[in-house]
Design a protein around this motif. Structure first.
Motif, PDB file in Angstrom:
ATOM      1  N   THR A  52       0.839  -1.207   0.000  1.00  0.00           N
ATOM      2  CA  THR A  52       0.000   0.000   0.000  1.00  0.00           C
ATOM      3  C   THR A  52       0.870   1.251   0.000  1.00  0.00           C
ATOM      4  O   THR A  52       0.621   2.192  -0.769  1.00  0.00           O
ATOM      5  N   MET A  56       1.268   4.078  -2.956  1.00  0.00           N
ATOM      6  CA  MET A  56       1.195   5.531  -2.691  1.00  0.00           C
ATOM      7  C   MET A  56       2.424   6.228  -3.270  1.00  0.00           C
ATOM      8  O   MET A  56       2.331   7.309  -3.822  1.00  0.00           O
ATOM      9  N   ASN A  59       2.159   6.531  -6.985  1.00  0.00           N
ATOM     10  CA  ASN A  59       1.206   7.582  -7.352  1.00  0.00           C
ATOM     11  C   ASN A  59       1.772   8.983  -7.094  1.00  0.00           C
ATOM     12  O   ASN A  59       1.566   9.897  -7.890  1.00  0.00           O
ATOM     13  N   HIS A  60       2.460   9.125  -5.953  1.00  0.00           N
ATOM     14  CA  HIS A  60       3.096  10.396  -5.614  1.00  0.00           C
ATOM     15  C   HIS A  60       4.085  10.784  -6.719  1.00  0.00           C
ATOM     16  O   HIS A  60       4.137  11.938  -7.152  1.00  0.00           O
ATOM     17  N   VAL A  85       1.151   9.028   5.973  1.00  0.00           N
ATOM     18  CA  VAL A  85       1.855   7.856   5.444  1.00  0.00           C
ATOM     19  C   VAL A  85       2.738   7.239   6.532  1.00  0.00           C
ATOM     20  O   VAL A  85       2.746   6.014   6.726  1.00  0.00           O
ATOM     21  N   THR A 118      -5.366   9.371   4.536  1.00  0.00           N
ATOM     22  CA  THR A 118      -4.213   9.481   3.633  1.00  0.00           C
ATOM     23  C   THR A 118      -4.694   9.725   2.204  1.00  0.00           C
ATOM     24  O   THR A 118      -4.144  10.573   1.486  1.00  0.00           O
ATOM     25  N   ALA A 119      -5.740   8.995   1.796  1.00  0.00           N
ATOM     26  CA  ALA A 119      -6.279   9.177   0.442  1.00  0.00           C
ATOM     27  C   ALA A 119      -6.872  10.583   0.292  1.00  0.00           C
ATOM     28  O   ALA A 119      -6.755  11.215  -0.769  1.00  0.00           O
ATOM     29  N   TYR A 122      -4.066  12.968  -0.114  1.00  0.00           N
ATOM     30  CA  TYR A 122      -3.500  12.817  -1.449  1.00  0.00           C
ATOM     31  C   TYR A 122      -4.362  13.558  -2.482  1.00  0.00           C
ATOM     32  O   TYR A 122      -3.839  14.204  -3.396  1.00  0.00           O
TER      33      TYR A 122
END
Lengths: 204, 204, 204, 204
Positions: A52, A56, A59-60, A85, A118-119, A122
């Motif tokens: 996971t 992330m 994606n970052h 995170v 966190t999502a 983001y």
């Protein structure tokens, strides 16, 4: 090079948060062979959280491939995002320690709300950068930008849904977190093979 | 710069996984001098795992010297590879704690299977990149590419063989893991002296 | 960019080894105010080891300012060097825990031999690179190279001398390790003010 | 590239110090749900310290955007500054463990003096670089330089004031540390939106 140092710091937090997960992997009791078999929840929790955090990070990375400047607001949103995170190892430990034990519901809720927040952070990070093209590269491809927006937007809802199952079905909730990670990895591996060059790495 | 951030993240995981090994080095009992002598298995385990992770890092470095682009599949394989690298401190601790004690067989098997899986993931990483030149630099030297393939391919078999000795001879199995690390270091130090420049760093 | 990734990995190990030292800082007992006062050895040990690792990092930085290529032998020596740097938190903890207690001699010896071996590995790293100009930049300044050689060479002897005092006078030995670190910091701060540019950063 | 490696090392220490804070987040007791609620001080302490370190990182980033050379004195001041940053997890743990318990005064004082010393070291770092333009870029904007000086100068006094409240009102003191962090984040987010380019990232 505008965003270089921001990426170094962020990569450091991602790498450390993922690697610290190993400190939660532990077995107790004897004989060791049997204890290792009984310790499976801690390995599964390690793998799910590592993947996971890895996703992330990917994606970052994708967000940063589309921007070429930052402002202090963006830096602060990024710090809050990284704070969440870096929190992941704590609920991971809770879940691993409470499989088949009382308290699993509270552990799964803590894990799920951490991932949901966190999502959300983001989303804040991306839409702050993308709104009106604020921090985007002059030559950012509109289709790529829209693609990132579409893939990021449902994240909080997906994680919130999986989290809410923890009220009553905590094991199902945890299975869903694992399924989300594995599904995302597999989808990327199967559909993400288009070779990309330096300037559009990890576009969808 | 295509692969720069991927390397930063990977280097972070390698560096942290190696450095966290020190948390497993511990001695107990009194007097301290005697306890320090009895603590030798934890220092040897520290050294063998640190060198093994260091060698993996050198090899990972070698792979990245030949590629200049990535896709999402490659990123995901790399995340899985790093997940296994970051797992190494756990079986290292198990081995150090069970020298001369019951459970050494299970500890050596856990250590060995972790390294075997890591070597498999490393093969997947390389051959995914190299198959048909998918992610290779346009100017990658065929001889160098073949050389990397040849040096990577036997890794899983070598580690699996050393692992299988743990059924019955766990001490021999552990000695073999140390021998593999030391042999690899020595072979590189003796035969790897050709000075290389910026673009072909760590070619064989 | 030849040595860039090697520096990233090395910087990671230095940074983590230094930062992990904080995990050894602990106080026990009540009331807290009194426990914090009695905990001074752990703060001093933290500071001395952090500064010592920081100085090693500054020096490592100095070596890399003079070279622009690496070979596998150099990579392997660097891995061994980093393995010793990352070991420092363990003897630091031993020293902090045994001030004013039996076992200080063994703790000081462990600390001292670790630093002596680290200084030896650092000599191996530098002289392997500098011998015959093997890995030096084409435009490396001979005076700077000689200056680095001169400042590195006495390291093992200085640390060994401080270590040997631990046979009988462990407290003196520990004071010497602190004095070496503070002296080196002060000498640099007082005599190292010459402004340097990009290509000769941290030359003497 | 002059200061590149210094920034990598510093970013590593910032990232690790911030991420290690999670190791202090712990709950004990049963049932888990209730224990998680009672564990709030450790989450708040985690958040305040993470944000404080994140703000320090943003500011450190700002300093480095104005300089393009370093000397050994600067390197040494930076090592001392990082030694204080990396110390933050220890007083954070003390504060989290002593909320509503005896010893909070000593914990808040330790936390406050650590931050005050860190702010002092940060002043030393900046004014050593800026005094007479010693390490500043030739094209550093005088207004930006003055802006950084003005924002850095009051730091030690602000932290010292909040610290001194701990004599008698430790809870107020801790609330002030949180307020300072949140205020700074909010101020940046509200007034720091001017988009900046590569060369003047994070100017005020």
């Amino acid at each position: 090079v505008t965003t270089a140092r921001l990426e170094t710091f962020s990569d450091g937090v991602f790498a450390i948060a993922a690697t610290l997960l190993i400190l939660n992997v532990n077995v107790t009791g004897a004989p060791l062979g049997k204890a290792l078999v009984h310790g499976w929840p801690s390995y599964v929790a390690y793998a799910v959280s590592f993947l996971t955090i890895g996703i992330m990070w990917v994606n970052h990375h994708g967000v940063f491939s589309q921007i070429d400047k930052v402002d202090r607001t963006f830096l602060m949103i990024n710090v809050v995002f990284l704070m969440l995170v870096a929190f992941v190892p704590f609920p991971t430990k809770l879940v691993a320690e409470h499989i088949h034990r009382p308290g699993l519901e509270a552990a799964a809720l803590t894990y799920g709300f951490t991932l949901t927040l966190t999502a959300l952070a983001y989303n804040a990070l991306w839409f702050y950068a993308a709104r009106g093209g604020r921090l985007l590269r002059a030559d950012a491809d509109p289709k790529t930008v829209t693609g990132i927006s579409r893939s990021i937007l449902p994240g909080p809802l997906i994680y919130l849904t999986a989290t809410l199952f923890a009220f009553g079905w905590p094991t199902l909730s945890i299975v869903l977190f694992a399924v989300i990670a594995v599904f995302y990895m597999a989808e990327s591996a199967l559909f993400g093979r288009r070779v990309v060059n330096a300037t559009d790495t990890v576009r969808h």
